[in-house]
Enzyme design. Structure first.
Site, short mmCIF file in Angstrom:
data_model
loop_
_atom_site.label_atom_id
_atom_site.label_comp_id
_atom_site.label_asym_id
_atom_site.label_seq_id
_atom_site.Cartn_x
_atom_site.Cartn_y
_atom_site.Cartn_z
N VAL A 38 83.03 -1.61 -94.27
CA VAL A 38 83.49 -0.76 -93.17
C VAL A 38 83.30 -1.52 -91.86
O VAL A 38 82.18 -1.85 -91.48
CB VAL A 38 82.65 0.54 -93.09
CG1 VAL A 38 83.21 1.46 -92.02
CG2 VAL A 38 82.58 1.23 -94.43
N TYR B 127 97.58 -5.08 -99.20
CA TYR B 127 96.76 -6.15 -98.63
C TYR B 127 97.28 -7.54 -99.02
O TYR B 127 98.05 -8.14 -98.29
CB TYR B 127 95.26 -5.96 -98.97
CG TYR B 127 94.44 -6.73 -97.96
CD1 TYR B 127 93.88 -6.11 -96.84
CD2 TYR B 127 94.32 -8.12 -98.05
CE1 TYR B 127 93.21 -6.83 -95.86
CE2 TYR B 127 93.65 -8.85 -97.08
CZ TYR B 127 93.10 -8.21 -96.00
OH TYR B 127 92.47 -8.94 -95.04
N TYR C 105 82.03 -9.00 -89.00
CA TYR C 105 81.64 -10.28 -89.57
C TYR C 105 81.30 -11.34 -88.52
O TYR C 105 80.44 -12.18 -88.75
CB TYR C 105 82.76 -10.80 -90.50
CG TYR C 105 82.64 -10.22 -91.89
CD1 TYR C 105 81.52 -10.51 -92.67
CD2 TYR C 105 83.62 -9.40 -92.44
CE1 TYR C 105 81.38 -9.99 -93.95
CE2 TYR C 105 83.49 -8.88 -93.72
CZ TYR C 105 82.37 -9.18 -94.47
OH TYR C 105 82.23 -8.67 -95.73
N GLY D 290 85.33 -14.03 -81.79
CA GLY D 290 85.32 -12.68 -82.39
C GLY D 290 83.90 -12.31 -82.76
O GLY D 290 83.63 -11.89 -83.89
P1 NAD Z 1 86.05 -6.44 -86.27
O1 NAD Z 1 87.10 -5.50 -85.77
O2 NAD Z 1 84.69 -5.89 -86.51
O3 NAD Z 1 85.87 -7.68 -85.26
C1 NAD Z 1 86.94 -8.26 -84.57
C2 NAD Z 1 86.43 -9.17 -83.47
O4 NAD Z 1 87.56 -9.79 -82.82
C3 NAD Z 1 85.64 -8.44 -82.35
O5 NAD Z 1 84.60 -9.27 -81.89
C4 NAD Z 1 86.71 -8.31 -81.23
O6 NAD Z 1 86.17 -8.22 -79.91
C5 NAD Z 1 87.43 -9.64 -81.41
N1 NAD Z 1 88.77 -9.66 -80.83
C6 NAD Z 1 89.87 -8.93 -81.16
N2 NAD Z 1 90.91 -9.29 -80.39
C7 NAD Z 1 90.48 -10.25 -79.55
C8 NAD Z 1 91.07 -11.03 -78.52
N3 NAD Z 1 92.37 -10.91 -78.20
N4 NAD Z 1 90.29 -11.92 -77.84
C9 NAD Z 1 88.98 -12.06 -78.13
N5 NAD Z 1 88.37 -11.39 -79.12
C10 NAD Z 1 89.11 -10.48 -79.81
O7 NAD Z 1 86.68 -7.11 -87.57
P2 NAD Z 1 86.08 -7.71 -88.93
O8 NAD Z 1 86.35 -6.74 -90.01
O9 NAD Z 1 84.73 -8.27 -88.73
O10 NAD Z 1 87.12 -8.90 -89.16
C11 NAD Z 1 86.86 -10.25 -88.85
C12 NAD Z 1 87.56 -11.14 -89.86
O11 NAD Z 1 87.01 -10.87 -91.16
C13 NAD Z 1 89.07 -10.85 -89.98
O12 NAD Z 1 89.74 -12.06 -90.21
C14 NAD Z 1 89.15 -9.98 -91.24
O13 NAD Z 1 90.40 -10.05 -91.88
C15 NAD Z 1 88.06 -10.64 -92.07
N6 NAD Z 1 87.56 -9.83 -93.21
C16 NAD Z 1 87.20 -8.53 -93.03
C17 NAD Z 1 86.79 -7.79 -94.14
C18 NAD Z 1 86.39 -6.33 -94.02
O14 NAD Z 1 86.33 -5.65 -95.02
N7 NAD Z 1 86.09 -5.87 -92.84
C19 NAD Z 1 86.71 -8.39 -95.42
C20 NAD Z 1 87.04 -9.74 -95.54
C21 NAD Z 1 87.48 -10.45 -94.42
#
Ligand code: NAD
Length: 396
Positions: free
Chosen positions: A274, A235, A53, A48
């Site tokens: 965001v 959440y 993140y 990912g």
């Molecule tokens: P994001 O949407 O920016 O990134 C998601 C990533 O997953 C991307 O690289 C995408 O290409 C990849 N992805 C999705 N489906 C896929 C698949 N089937 N195969 C391969 N790659 C795939 O999301 P984010 O907000 O960075 O979230 C990442 C983690 O961080 C999650 O677990 C989320 O719950 C956690 N998180 C996010 C926040 C927030 O506020 N954004 C806060 C705390 C924790």
């Protein structure tokens, strides 16, 4: 062609190649400005890795600790006049920057949930790196095709038990309205856990361990969120919260499995920011807009890159990750500070469409959202023609 943002609900269907490259360069600059990360990982797999993140994790590891990185993501290349997705352009820019810095970087575009992707990535690690000493699991996906049953599972963002009504932001026009979300049924809860819970993280670690590509002392991390009581019904106590509980179950199981290798599994609870994933969660964008205003005024605001830099520099590699009572790394510590949360509660009660601009940082929210797609970056000429056909060096 000239590329402009085309926003549809909580997604932008276009992305700007130079803008995304600038966004990546800015994140690299943040990490470099803080100097090298002592005792950082050297060979890192990020699942990912193209946005949010995961991208910030890859950047912090590469440019803070000179790590070789393998990235896995699900993005789309450009097709004629249709731009690629932001994560595609980000990954292309990351690889170019890594090459210029003499760093190994290889990327895989496809379904991380599949057995085929796991095999392909493992073969590349074996061939190029031998082993990895850090595995970051940062997937956020609305669906998963289960590799064993073939079932297509869908995640939903719903409360559990009873319906939930709260204030909500229309991110298109800044109107503060109210939203009511009906509770999930048992099947929806189970499917959300199957998509966003820990099973796939365990499958990755199992596959990597069986292939003997995990280095002694390997660390693996998955990301979670807890947030304030006001978002708990949607959440922490909702369907996504159940998935995050399952991630914690997986962390404990992995911790035991990695012990003979001297390895460790972690959950890092990160700040609300965001990203493409978080913009889709009801109520959360209003919370984030209020939060940004308060944290910026307090001088404690961070973006993904500052969070991930702090994760490696001050926690994971410092010898003292400061785990909480449940063993989790808490990068949401500044967000959850009492002074911040007290102000949030006050403003949450009084926020309306009329006073929203004054109480919240909507401009900051919108700017961050556009930045995710490469728009609004300083120094990029958005009126100029740009070539949308950009290749990722290790893929094409
Ligand atoms: P994001 O949407 O920016 O990134 C998601 C990533 O997953 C991307 O690289 C995408 O290409 C990849 N992805 C999705 N489906 C896929 C698949 N089937 N195969 C391969 N790659 C795939 O999301 P984010 O907000 O960075 O979230 C990442 C983690 O961080 C999650 O677990 C989320 O719950 C956690 N998180 C996010 C926040 C927030 O506020 N954004 C806060 C705390 C924790």
């Amino acid at each position: 062609m000239v590329v402009a943002p085309k926003i549809r609900g909580f997604i932008c269907t276009t992305a700007h190649p130079e803008g995304c490259a600038k966004h990546v360069a800015e994140q690299i600059a943040v990490v470099k400005s803080r100097g090298p990360i002592a005792n950082g990982p050297k060979k890192v797999l990020v699942i990912g890795s193209s946005t949010g993140y995961g991208l910030a994790s890859r950047i912090a590891a590469a440019f803070g600790s000179n790590a070789a990185t393998v990235g896995v993501f699900f993005e789309r290349a450009s097709e004629g006049d249709r731009t690629a997705t932001a994560g595609w352009y980000n990954s292309a820019a990351f690889e170019r920057e890594a090459a210029a810095a003499g760093l190994y970087a290889r990327s895989f575009n496809g379904d991380a949930f599949s057995d085929a992707m796991k095999s392909e990535v493992i073969a590349a690690i074996k061939k190029d790196l031998g082993q990895v000493d850090c595995v970051i699991y940062s997937l956020a996906s609305p669906r998963r095709t289960h590799p064993k049953t073939g079932e297509v599972l869908k995640s939903v963002l719903k409360p559990i038990g009873e319906s939930y009504t709260n204030k909500n932001l229309n991110t298109g026009n800044g109107v503060v309205n109210e939203i009511t979300i009906d509770p999930a049924n048992e099947d929806e809860i189970a499917q959300t856990v199957a998509v966003m819970g820990g099973e796939d993280w365990e499958m990755w670690m199992e596959a990597l361990a069986s292939a003997n590509v995990l280095a002694p002392g390997v660390q693996t991390l998955a990301y979670s969120y807890i947030g304030p009581v006001l978002t708990w019904p949607i959440y922490k106590n909702g369907t996504i919260g159940q998935a995050k509980l399952d991630l914690e179950r997986a962390q404990k199981a992995l911790d035991q499995k990695l012990a003979p290798l001297g390895g460790k599994a972690w959950i890092s609870v990160n700040k609300a920011l965001v990203t493409q994933a978080s913009s889709a969660i009801p109520v959360v964008p209003l919370y984030i807009s209020l939060l940004y205003k308060i944290m910026k005024a307090a001088g404690s605001h961070e973006e993904c890159i500052e969070q991930m830099d702090r994760l490696f520099r001050d926690r994971l590699c410092s010898g003292n990750p400061h785990p909480d009572e449940a063993g989790r790394i808490r990068l949401d510590d500044w967000e959850m500070a009492e002074s911040v949360q007290n102000l949030i509660s006050e403003r949450w009660d009084s926020v309306t469409t009329e006073n929203f601009a004054e109480l919240a940082d909507f401009a900051g929210y919108q700017a961050n959202f556009l930045k995710l797609f490469g728009f609004g970056l300083e120094g990029v000429d958005y009126s100029a023609d740009t070539d949308v056909a950009v290749s990722i060096p290790s893929i094409s």
